[in-house]
Design an enzyme around this catalytic site. Structure first.
Site, short mmCIF file in Angstrom:
data_model
loop_
_atom_site.label_atom_id
_atom_site.label_comp_id
_atom_site.label_asym_id
_atom_site.label_seq_id
_atom_site.Cartn_x
_atom_site.Cartn_y
_atom_site.Cartn_z
N ASP A 30 22.31 75.58 -37.20
CA ASP A 30 22.78 74.31 -36.65
C ASP A 30 22.88 73.31 -37.81
OD1 ASP A 30 23.42 72.25 -34.89
OD2 ASP A 30 21.33 71.90 -34.31
N ASP A 32 22.84 69.14 -37.38
CA ASP A 32 21.97 67.98 -37.16
C ASP A 32 20.57 68.41 -36.73
OD1 ASP A 32 23.81 65.42 -37.27
OD2 ASP A 32 24.92 66.94 -36.16
N ASP A 208 17.31 73.32 -33.66
CA ASP A 208 16.26 72.35 -33.32
C ASP A 208 16.31 71.83 -31.90
OD1 ASP A 208 18.73 70.84 -34.07
OD2 ASP A 208 17.45 69.12 -33.63
#
Length: 260
Positions: A30, A32, A208
């Site tokens: 990922d 961000d 996250d």
């Protein structure tokens, strides 16, 4: 006495295994909250200057099997780490950029006008809400008013049901996204894994938030791993990565392994 942070034992072991046998693994990340710290606004995100060169080195070591899977539009990711030359999927599996003759996917269509109007109506009265229009996907950020997240989700769910839209909600870190059904970071990983050079390798996905769990499930089903980065969503205390800086350190360690 100088204290030096050491990587989680799982990460230290995985680093050694990848360096010893890079042709066996495919790495996905990922953006961000994983490669870059979460910022107050998406356009305020910054990454260190040495990240893209390290990612490029890892891509070469893995024979190209290192890709980004994100909810961002692809051009935004490219503005930060495009020089690394990674393939990528953006907009939760709606958009792809592939190397060589494959090129990329066509630009997905716009979100329905009725949906946009209803979301604007919900967001406008609250200065702490921020609408991000990503074409086919709408994202409402509420980091400035975290207590409003539950109410916001209920209001957006009501709109989807009332308009009978073929969409669903996906919660992120102080953001709720409205996404067409049938696409996710999981479907993006499936698409990569059917292509060269990813096919037949062990997939490792780093993320996250809740959207990354779809890709974690696909990776696990293929005999791979989903590696969590601690934050608002993953906070059990046993996450392999405590923050995005540790993900970057993992990539730097892999890159250093290419020089051995």
């Amino acid at each position: 006495m100088l204290l030096i942070d050491r990587p989680h034992p799982l990460i230290a072991d995985l680093t050694a295994r990848i360096i010893a046998n890079p042709d066996r693994y495919a790495l996905f990340s990922d953006f961000d909250g994983t490669l870059a710290e979460i910022a107050e606004k998406p356009e305020l995100v910054v990454v260190p200057d040495d990240l893209a060169p390290a990612m490029a080195a890892v891509r070469r070591m893995l024979g190209g099997a290192f890709a980004i899977i994100t909810g961002r539009p692809l051009d935004q990711v490219a503005s930060h780490v495009g020089s690394a030359g990674l393939e990528a999927s953006g907009l939760h599996g709606l958009a792809f950029s592939f190397a060589g003759a494959d090129g990329g996917s066509s630009i997905p269509g716009e979100a329905p006008a009725a949906l946009v109007g209803e979301v604007v109506r919900i967001v406008a009265p609250e200065p702490g809400f921020r609408l991000e229009h990503k074409g086919a996907i709408l994202a409402v950020h509420y980091r400035q008013v975290p207590a409003a997240g539950g109410w916001l989700r209920a209001a957006l769910e009501e709109v989807i049901l009332r308009l009978r839209l073929d969409h669903h909600l996906k919660d992120g870190r102080a953001v709720i996204e409205i996404i067409p059904n049938g696409t996710s970071k999981g479907t993006a990983l499936v698409e990569f894994m059917r292509r060269t050079p990813y096919a037949g390798r062990v997939p490792i996905m780093i993320g996250d938030d809740r959207a990354d769990e779809d890709a974690f499930a696909v990776a696990a089903a293929a005999g791979g791993l989903g590696l969590r980065v601690a934050g608002e969503h993953f906070r059990a205390g046993d996450e392999p990565f405590r923050h995005a800086g540790e993900v970057r350190a993992f990539i730097a360690a892999l890159a250093a392994g290419t020089e051995q």
